[in-house]
Design a protein around this motif. Structure first.
Motif, PDB file in Angstrom:
ATOM      1  N   LYS A   1       0.843  -1.191   0.000  1.00 57.14           N
ATOM      2  CA  LYS A   1       0.000   0.000   0.000  1.00 57.14           C
ATOM      3  C   LYS A   1       0.885   1.250   0.000  1.00 57.14           C
ATOM      4  O   LYS A   1       1.853   1.317   0.749  1.00 57.14           O
ATOM      5  CB  LYS A   1      -0.900  -0.011   1.231  1.00 57.14           C
ATOM      6  CG  LYS A   1      -1.932   1.102   1.261  1.00 57.14           C
ATOM      7  CD  LYS A   1      -2.820   0.975   2.478  1.00 57.14           C
ATOM      8  CE  LYS A   1      -3.841   2.107   2.544  1.00 57.14           C
ATOM      9  NZ  LYS A   1      -4.724   1.985   3.733  1.00 57.14           N
ATOM     10  N   PRO A   2       0.599   2.245  -0.844  1.00 58.79           N
ATOM     11  CA  PRO A   2       1.459   3.433  -0.925  1.00 58.79           C
ATOM     12  C   PRO A   2       1.540   4.178   0.410  1.00 58.79           C
ATOM     13  O   PRO A   2       0.566   4.240   1.171  1.00 58.79           O
ATOM     14  CB  PRO A   2       0.783   4.297  -1.993  1.00 58.79           C
ATOM     15  CG  PRO A   2      -0.055   3.349  -2.783  1.00 58.79           C
ATOM     16  CD  PRO A   2      -0.510   2.293  -1.818  1.00 58.79           C
ATOM     17  N   ILE A   3       2.690   4.737   0.676  1.00 54.75           N
ATOM     18  CA  ILE A   3       2.891   5.572   1.865  1.00 54.75           C
ATOM     19  C   ILE A   3       2.367   6.967   1.551  1.00 54.75           C
ATOM     20  O   ILE A   3       2.729   7.557   0.524  1.00 54.75           O
ATOM     21  CB  ILE A   3       4.389   5.623   2.235  1.00 54.75           C
ATOM     22  CG1 ILE A   3       4.899   4.208   2.553  1.00 54.75           C
ATOM     23  CG2 ILE A   3       4.626   6.554   3.407  1.00 54.75           C
ATOM     24  CD1 ILE A   3       6.404   4.135   2.753  1.00 54.75           C
ATOM     25  N   ASN A   4       1.536   7.501   2.423  1.00 59.51           N
ATOM     26  CA  ASN A   4       0.956   8.824   2.154  1.00 59.51           C
ATOM     27  C   ASN A   4       1.977   9.942   2.391  1.00 59.51           C
ATOM     28  O   ASN A   4       3.118   9.697   2.789  1.00 59.51           O
ATOM     29  CB  ASN A   4      -0.318   9.047   2.979  1.00 59.51           C
ATOM     30  CG  ASN A   4      -0.048   8.986   4.482  1.00 59.51           C
ATOM     31  OD1 ASN A   4       0.992   9.411   4.959  1.00 59.51           O
ATOM     32  ND2 ASN A   4      -1.003   8.444   5.230  1.00 59.51           N
ATOM     33  N   GLY A   5       1.556  11.156   2.142  1.00 56.67           N
ATOM     34  CA  GLY A   5       2.470  12.299   2.168  1.00 56.67           C
ATOM     35  C   GLY A   5       3.212  12.505   3.471  1.00 56.67           C
ATOM     36  O   GLY A   5       4.359  12.955   3.481  1.00 56.67           O
ATOM     37  N   SER A   6       2.579  12.190   4.603  1.00 57.12           N
ATOM     38  CA  SER A   6       3.238  12.417   5.895  1.00 57.12           C
ATOM     39  C   SER A   6       4.420  11.475   6.122  1.00 57.12           C
ATOM     40  O   SER A   6       5.262  11.729   6.973  1.00 57.12           O
ATOM     41  CB  SER A   6       2.223  12.251   7.027  1.00 57.12           C
ATOM     42  OG  SER A   6       1.740  10.920   7.083  1.00 57.12           O
ATOM     43  N   GLY A   7       4.473  10.391   5.334  1.00 56.59           N
ATOM     44  CA  GLY A   7       5.579   9.457   5.478  1.00 56.59           C
ATOM     45  C   GLY A   7       6.626   9.595   4.406  1.00 56.59           C
ATOM     46  O   GLY A   7       7.606   8.846   4.392  1.00 56.59           O
TER      47      GLY A   7
END
Length: 382
Positions: free
Chosen positions: A184-190
């Motif tokens: 699952k893609p890592i969102n912007g905060s990560g």
């Protein structure tokens, strides 16, 4: 011999060793360039034109940024190997350690939602813990059962590949993305944004390039400025002598492998957080084995590894222009292989020369005449 004279002699000795090491590295590069030129000529390609194309291509702003990015991952891999080498441990399992760490860290980063800053830190910590755990298995086997770390880490590479294949499925940690399997893609905060370090380059340098700098500085401080580093180097020189002086060798083996694995877990973090944002079947492999060659050529020295990583990244990146020019890219692999082999020979010659020079200097100091301050007469030290 006064203290000032001893200090000057020590400074000259250090400078002499550094000059010999530099000469050995330059000799290895020159010999590799010569062999590569011969291979190119034998395959009916102009060696000068091929080198010029590589230099012109590699010095373009975008390619320079790509070289720095690739050198960052190479550097982390080489430092992970070098930690083991300093203690005469051969961690051949960096590849499996960073691959498994990247998978689990990416899966973790894609599932959790944390504030910016804390999210990236948590992903990095997970990667270090996974890499440390996987390398620690080999360390425990070595310390408790005497199993060669070479054999155990190689086998753990295969086990890691099997574990990754088992976990990266739609029923577990993976998901289908076209014809690829990814986490699952890592969102912007990560994610960690790139930095425009190279003027005029559209390609940004990974933000975690500074993580490699921190690792290098920490490695140097640990090895040269701490009791643990001294014990580690002493154990690498002679485990029996270190144990006789009170060092717990088994404990040192486990800790060294844990540290090596922790750094190995960071290898793919610049790519994961700065570009890919997920783990997939296309995640680069083989960086661990490249790190072995870079660590050997860099003499397990954090500064030497910097230059070697940049050289390796330059060769790999510049090989793209060779393919476009219908020049076999295998010449780059030949160059890299010859550099390693010639460096091993050159450093061994330097070591023997330095040993003979040291023996001659000690002999001269023993035979040096001194004046007895009490009797005022000249005596010969025995």
């Amino acid at each position: 011999m006064t203290a000032a004279v001893r200090r000057r002699a020590s400074t000259r000795e250090v400078a002499h060793r550094l000059s010999l090491a530099l000469a050995a590295a330059l000799l290895a590069l020159a010999f590799a360039a010569l062999i590569t030129a011969v291979v190119l000529q034998l395959t009916h390609h102009n060696a000068y034109d091929a080198l010029k194309k590589m230099v012109d291509y590699g010095t373009q702003s975008d390619q320079m940024a790509a070289i720095v990015n690739q050198a960052t991952t190479y550097y982390l891999s080489a430092v992970a190997v070098a930690i083991g080498f300093r203690m005469n441990l051969f961690n051949i399992g960096v590849d499996g350690q960073y691959q498994l760490a990247a998978l689990l860290a990416a899966a973790f980063g894609g599932e959790v939602a944390l504030p910016n800053g804390l999210h990236q830190l948590a992903i990095v910590v997970v990667a270090m813990l996974v890499g440390s755990f996987w390398a620690g298995i080999a360390g425990v086997l070595k310390a408790t059962r005497g199993v060669s770390e070479v054999i155990s880490t190689i086998m753990l590479n295969f086990i890691a590949a099997a574990v990754i294949a088992y976990l990266l499925t739609p029923k577990r940690l993976g998901q289908l993305s076209g014809e690829n399997l990814t986490t699952k893609p890592i969102n912007g905060s990560g994610q960690v944004r790139g930095i425009a370090l190279i003027p005029g380059a559209h390609t940004k340098v990974f933000g975690l390039v500074f993580l490699a700098v921190i690792v290098g500085v920490g490695f140097h401080f640990l090895i040269t400025r701490t009791r643990f580093g001294f014990d580690l180097r002493a154990t690498g020189r002679s485990a029996s002598a270190a144990q006789a002086s009170g060092v717990n060798v088994k404990r040192m083996v486990i800790i060294a492998m844990l540290l090596s694995g922790a750094v190995a877990g960071l290898v793919n973090m610049p790519v994961l957080l700065g570009d890919a944002h997920n783990y997939s079947l296309s995640t680069p492999s083989g960086i661990g084995f490249t790190g072995i060659a870079i660590a050997l050529l860099g003499r397990n020295n954090p500064l030497g590894i910097v230059f070697t990583s940049l050289l390796w990244a330059f060769l790999d990146t510049s090989s793209n222009i060779l393919q476009i020019s219908n020049i076999p890219t295998s010449v780059v692999a030949i160059t890299e292989g010859v550099v390693v082999l010639s460096a091993v020979v050159a450093y061994e010659l330097v070591r023997r020369f330095g040993l003979k020079r040291q023996q001659r200097r000690v002999g001269e100091e023993i035979a040096e005449p001194t004046t007895d301050p009490a009797a005022g007469t000249e005596v010969i030290e025995a």
